[in-house]
Design a protein around this motif. Structure first.
Motif, short mmCIF file in Angstrom:
data_model
loop_
_atom_site.label_atom_id
_atom_site.label_comp_id
_atom_site.label_asym_id
_atom_site.label_seq_id
_atom_site.Cartn_x
_atom_site.Cartn_y
_atom_site.Cartn_z
N LEU A 1 5.68 -10.94 -9.56
CA LEU A 1 4.84 -10.97 -8.36
C LEU A 1 3.57 -10.15 -8.60
N SER A 2 2.43 -10.79 -8.43
CA SER A 2 1.15 -10.11 -8.53
C SER A 2 0.54 -10.03 -7.13
N LEU A 3 0.78 -8.90 -6.46
CA LEU A 3 0.32 -8.73 -5.08
C LEU A 3 -0.83 -7.73 -5.02
N PRO A 4 -1.71 -7.87 -4.03
CA PRO A 4 -2.72 -6.82 -3.84
C PRO A 4 -2.03 -5.48 -3.62
N THR A 5 -2.41 -4.48 -4.40
CA THR A 5 -1.82 -3.14 -4.33
C THR A 5 -2.94 -2.16 -4.07
N VAL A 6 -2.86 -1.44 -2.94
CA VAL A 6 -3.99 -0.63 -2.49
C VAL A 6 -3.52 0.79 -2.20
N THR B 1 0.82 -1.21 0.00
CA THR B 1 0.00 0.00 0.00
C THR B 1 0.85 1.26 0.00
N ASP B 2 0.26 2.34 -0.47
CA ASP B 2 0.86 3.66 -0.37
C ASP B 2 -0.25 4.68 -0.59
N ILE B 3 -0.11 5.85 -0.01
CA ILE B 3 -1.10 6.90 -0.22
C ILE B 3 -0.87 7.62 -1.53
N ASN B 4 0.36 7.49 -2.07
CA ASN B 4 0.75 8.23 -3.27
C ASN B 4 0.66 7.34 -4.51
N GLN B 5 -0.15 7.75 -5.47
CA GLN B 5 -0.40 6.92 -6.65
C GLN B 5 0.87 6.76 -7.50
N ALA B 6 1.69 7.80 -7.60
CA ALA B 6 2.90 7.71 -8.41
C ALA B 6 3.86 6.67 -7.83
N MET B 7 4.05 6.70 -6.51
CA MET B 7 4.93 5.73 -5.86
C MET B 7 4.34 4.33 -5.97
#
Length: 243
Positions: free
Chosen positions: A108-113, A89-95
């Motif tokens: 790796l296909s991980l949940p990204t939120v 997870t990250d709050i910043n869409q670019a990162m």
């Protein structure tokens, strides 16, 4: 309206998140390269130590907050195995986008939120481990974010906070010279952005000390908290255990 700090500057609380977002929008494409240059590659050793201390087991659930370009998520994924889960997870869409691309390139296909650490969209007691590396100092309400991390950890689970901290006194003058003279110039040269790296240096100085962060973690509900200094306190790893 309440105020907080953005580096050494006092700003409205509502404005801090926007300005921090602007910093990371700017640095995202060169983030990994600048980390290597700024720390002479030492950030890799600090993260490797964090992974070792985490002692993740197959089948466990891990939440990586402010996961950025995905270093920790990438390290934890093979450790939890097919029966476990790593959420990046990250709050910043670019990162987050940079991290998602790196994870996919690694197979790796991980949940990204995309989410705010102060309002996590996960149920109580879901994760065995929560990590946040070099992200806590950018959060407006650190106490609220730590309480949210505590909420989503199961009893007996761990929180690991890897963050810049207070350097040993004999190194303070050299560290100040490096932080305020070298880092912004390096940022200008490599990323064409000196102001973001000026903010970086200032945000480190405004972050709680090792003992202050330990106290904040206790207040947030962690029963046992300890910390490990690295590079003479340039970085510290705080470990909190939820009762």
């Amino acid at each position: 309206m309440s105020s907080t700090h953005f580096g050494f500057e006092s700003v409205d609380e509502q404005d801090k998140a926007r300005r921090v977002r602007g910093v990371f929008d700017s640095v995202a494409p060169k983030y990994d390269l600048m980390n290597d240059l700024m720390s002479a590659g030492m950030h890799r050793a600090w993260k490797a130590y964090t992974v070792m201390v985490a002692n993740v087991k197959p089948g466990q659930r891990v939440l990586d907050i402010a996961g950025g370009t995905g270093d920790l998520a990438m390290a934890f994924a093979p450790l939890v195995g097919a029966t476990g889960q790593v959420v990046h997870t990250d709050i910043n869409q670019a990162m987050l986008g940079e991290g998602r691309n790196r994870l996919l390139d690694a197979g790796l296909s991980l949940p990204t939120v995309a989410c705010d650490a102060e309002h996590l969209p996960f149920k109580d007691g879901y994760f065995d481990l929560v990590t946040v590396a070099f992200g806590l100092r950018n959060m407006t309400h650190k106490d609220g974010a730590l309480a949210e991390m505590n909420r989503v950890i199961k009893p007996g689970g761990k929180l690991l906070v890897l963050e810049f901290s207070k350097v040993a006194k004999p190194l303070e003058k050299f560290y100040d010279w490096y932080s305020f003279k070298v880092l912004p110039r390096l940022g200008k040269l490599v990323a064409n952005d000196d102001s973001s790296y000026q903010y970086l240096a200032e945000s480190i100085r405004m972050h709680p000390s090792q003992q202050e962060l330990k106290a904040l973690m206790h207040t947030a509900g962690f029963g046992h908290v300890d910390y490990h200094n690295m590079a003479a306190g340039v970085v510290a790893l705080h470990v909190g255990i939820k009762c």
